[in-house]
Design a protein around this motif. Structure first.
Motif, PDB file in Angstrom:
ATOM      1  N   VAL A 107     102.922   6.105 -96.879  1.00 14.72           N
ATOM      2  CA  VAL A 107     103.647   6.091 -96.243  1.00 14.72           C
ATOM      3  C   VAL A 107     103.145   6.872 -94.356  1.00 14.72           C
ATOM      4  O   VAL A 107     104.202   6.418 -94.089  1.00 14.72           O
ATOM      5  N   THR A 108     102.694   7.896 -95.053  1.00 16.56           N
ATOM      6  CA  THR A 108     102.402   9.007 -94.204  1.00 16.56           C
ATOM      7  C   THR A 108     101.669   8.508 -93.073  1.00 16.56           C
ATOM      8  O   THR A 108      99.904   8.163 -92.935  1.00 16.56           O
ATOM      9  N   PRO A 109     102.504   8.407 -92.010  1.00 17.69           N
ATOM     10  CA  PRO A 109     101.230   8.606 -90.717  1.00 17.69           C
ATOM     11  C   PRO A 109     100.385   9.070 -90.593  1.00 17.69           C
ATOM     12  O   PRO A 109     100.403  10.100 -90.244  1.00 17.69           O
ATOM     13  N   GLY A 110      99.521   9.048 -89.914  1.00 15.55           N
ATOM     14  CA  GLY A 110      98.496   9.617 -88.876  1.00 15.55           C
ATOM     15  C   GLY A 110      99.453  10.795 -88.398  1.00 15.55           C
ATOM     16  O   GLY A 110     100.081  10.330 -87.955  1.00 15.55           O
ATOM     17  N   PRO A 111      98.307  11.661 -87.787  1.00 11.05           N
ATOM     18  CA  PRO A 111      98.429  13.147 -86.745  1.00 11.05           C
ATOM     19  C   PRO A 111      98.865  12.445 -85.227  1.00 11.05           C
ATOM     20  O   PRO A 111     100.057  12.375 -84.715  1.00 11.05           O
ATOM     21  N   LEU A 112      98.727  10.988 -85.339  1.00 13.66           N
ATOM     22  CA  LEU A 112      99.320  10.024 -83.988  1.00 13.66           C
ATOM     23  C   LEU A 112      99.414   8.805 -83.675  1.00 13.66           C
ATOM     24  O   LEU A 112      98.888   8.296 -84.683  1.00 13.66           O
ATOM     25  N   PRO A 113     100.153   7.907 -83.092  1.00 16.63           N
ATOM     26  CA  PRO A 113     100.555   6.335 -83.725  1.00 16.63           C
ATOM     27  C   PRO A 113      99.618   5.578 -83.709  1.00 16.63           C
ATOM     28  O   PRO A 113      98.578   6.377 -82.436  1.00 16.63           O
ATOM     29  N   GLY A 114      98.794   5.000 -84.441  1.00 12.65           N
ATOM     30  CA  GLY A 114      97.709   4.315 -84.949  1.00 12.65           C
ATOM     31  C   GLY A 114      96.491   4.729 -85.612  1.00 12.65           C
ATOM     32  O   GLY A 114      95.733   4.401 -85.387  1.00 12.65           O
ATOM     33  N   ILE A 115      96.667   6.099 -85.758  1.00 13.74           N
ATOM     34  CA  ILE A 115      94.954   7.180 -85.782  1.00 13.74           C
ATOM     35  C   ILE A 115      95.881   7.248 -87.895  1.00 13.74           C
ATOM     36  O   ILE A 115      96.170   7.617 -87.809  1.00 13.74           O
ATOM     37  N   PRO A 116      95.041   6.707 -88.311  1.00  9.88           N
ATOM     38  CA  PRO A 116      95.371   6.775 -89.837  1.00  9.88           C
ATOM     39  C   PRO A 116      94.793   8.337 -90.159  1.00  9.88           C
ATOM     40  O   PRO A 116      94.279   9.038 -89.717  1.00  9.88           O
ATOM     41  N   LEU A 117      95.747   8.292 -91.029  1.00 10.92           N
ATOM     42  CA  LEU A 117      95.251   9.942 -91.980  1.00 10.92           C
ATOM     43  C   LEU A 117      93.704  10.037 -92.539  1.00 10.92           C
ATOM     44  O   LEU A 117      92.708   8.374 -92.774  1.00 10.92           O
ATOM     45  N   ASN A 118      92.879  10.823 -92.365  1.00 17.33           N
ATOM     46  CA  ASN A 118      91.359  10.374 -92.578  1.00 17.33           C
ATOM     47  C   ASN A 118      91.252  11.252 -94.429  1.00 17.33           C
ATOM     48  O   ASN A 118      92.675  11.129 -94.630  1.00 17.33           O
ATOM     49  N   ARG A 119      90.599  11.285 -95.198  1.00 16.09           N
ATOM     50  CA  ARG A 119      89.937  11.317 -96.331  1.00 16.09           C
ATOM     51  C   ARG A 119      90.577  13.117 -96.644  1.00 16.09           C
ATOM     52  O   ARG A 119      91.432  13.150 -97.996  1.00 16.09           O
ATOM     53  N   PRO A 120      90.187  13.486 -96.097  1.00 17.64           N
ATOM     54  CA  PRO A 120      90.386  15.369 -95.978  1.00 17.64           C
ATOM     55  C   PRO A 120      92.150  15.333 -95.787  1.00 17.64           C
ATOM     56  O   PRO A 120      92.717  15.504 -96.422  1.00 17.64           O
ATOM     57  N   MET A 121      92.563  14.522 -95.362  1.00 16.02           N
ATOM     58  CA  MET A 121      94.478  14.462 -94.874  1.00 16.02           C
ATOM     59  C   MET A 121      94.956  14.230 -95.768  1.00 16.02           C
ATOM     60  O   MET A 121      96.271  14.327 -96.870  1.00 16.02           O
ATOM     61  N   ARG A 122      94.619  13.150 -96.071  1.00 14.17           N
ATOM     62  CA  ARG A 122      94.693  12.557 -97.758  1.00 14.17           C
ATOM     63  C   ARG A 122      94.569  12.809 -99.120  1.00 14.17           C
ATOM     64  O   ARG A 122      95.424  13.322 -99.657  1.00 14.17           O
ATOM     65  N   ARG A 123      93.565  13.890 -99.444  1.00 14.80           N
ATOM     66  CA  ARG A 123      93.597  14.552-100.191  1.00 14.80           C
ATOM     67  C   ARG A 123      94.480  15.798-100.227  1.00 14.80           C
ATOM     68  O   ARG A 123      95.017  16.075-101.577  1.00 14.80           O
ATOM     69  N   LEU A 124      94.555  16.028 -99.454  1.00 13.60           N
ATOM     70  CA  LEU A 124      95.953  17.332 -98.947  1.00 13.60           C
ATOM     71  C   LEU A 124      97.514  17.538 -99.290  1.00 13.60           C
ATOM     72  O   LEU A 124      97.550  17.738-100.079  1.00 13.60           O
ATOM     73  N   LEU A 125      97.764  16.326 -98.792  1.00 12.68           N
ATOM     74  CA  LEU A 125      98.628  15.294 -99.058  1.00 12.68           C
ATOM     75  C   LEU A 125      98.579  15.602-101.156  1.00 12.68           C
ATOM     76  O   LEU A 125     100.008  15.636-101.158  1.00 12.68           O
ATOM     77  N   ARG A 126      98.075  14.152-100.936  1.00 11.62           N
ATOM     78  CA  ARG A 126      97.806  13.968-102.329  1.00 11.62           C
ATOM     79  C   ARG A 126      98.326  15.276-103.082  1.00 11.62           C
ATOM     80  O   ARG A 126      99.345  15.401-104.522  1.00 11.62           O
ATOM     81  N   ARG A 127      97.593  16.619-103.179  1.00 13.67           N
ATOM     82  CA  ARG A 127      98.098  17.296-104.018  1.00 13.67           C
ATOM     83  C   ARG A 127      99.005  18.098-103.599  1.00 13.67           C
ATOM     84  O   ARG A 127      99.695  18.708-104.727  1.00 13.67           O
TER      85      ARG A 127
END
Length: 149
Positions: A107-127
């Protein structure tokens, strides 16, 4: 006053110095006022402490306070009272930290509306979420009802 629970930052680990109160991060525009600590009452607008979604309807208390060390050397006092939306509360009740982490990342939004998080960003967030949420589970949370608060 916005009635949003504030984050408390301590300059040292002893908690002897008074905390600096800061609004939590949010996806909308920046806060338009300085934090004003006030006693908690029925006007508080709870957000989920796990996925940052509105509607912290379930409340948990840990047996010990959870702290998070910040890059600038301060410690964020995560407190011992936590709010959870109903979806996150379900994962907490079933002691499923990885499902809770999955939800928070999803549910964490991407950097801009309508743009999802990319894989490296999701990994960082998961950590980041894993470190925080595992500290919560290690602090032995129990669900509390409104009368116990």
């Amino acid at each position: 006053m916005c009635f949003t629970p504030l984050n408390a930052y301590y300059a040292d680990q002893s908690r002897l110095s008074p905390p600096e109160f800061i609004h939590p991060d949010r996806d909308e525009e920046a806060w338009d006022h300085e934090p004003q600590p006030t006693p908690v009452d029925s006007r508080v607008i709870y957000m989920c402490d796990f996925c940052s979604q509105p509607g912290g309807t379930a409340h948990f208390r840990t047996r010990k306070t959870v702290f998070e060390d910040q890059p600038d050397g301060t410690r964020l006092d995560m407190g011992d009272d936590w709010s959870a939306c109903e979806t996150c509360a379900k994962h907490i009740r079933s002691r499923s930290p990885h499902l809770l982490i999955d939800r928070a990342v999803a549910v964490t939004p991407g950097p801009l509306p309508g743009i999802p998080l990319n894989r490296p960003m999701r990994r960082l967030l998961r950590r980041e979420y894993k470190a925080r949420h595992m500290k919560f589970f290690e602090a032995d949370p129990i669900e509390i009802s409104e009368g116990e608060e």
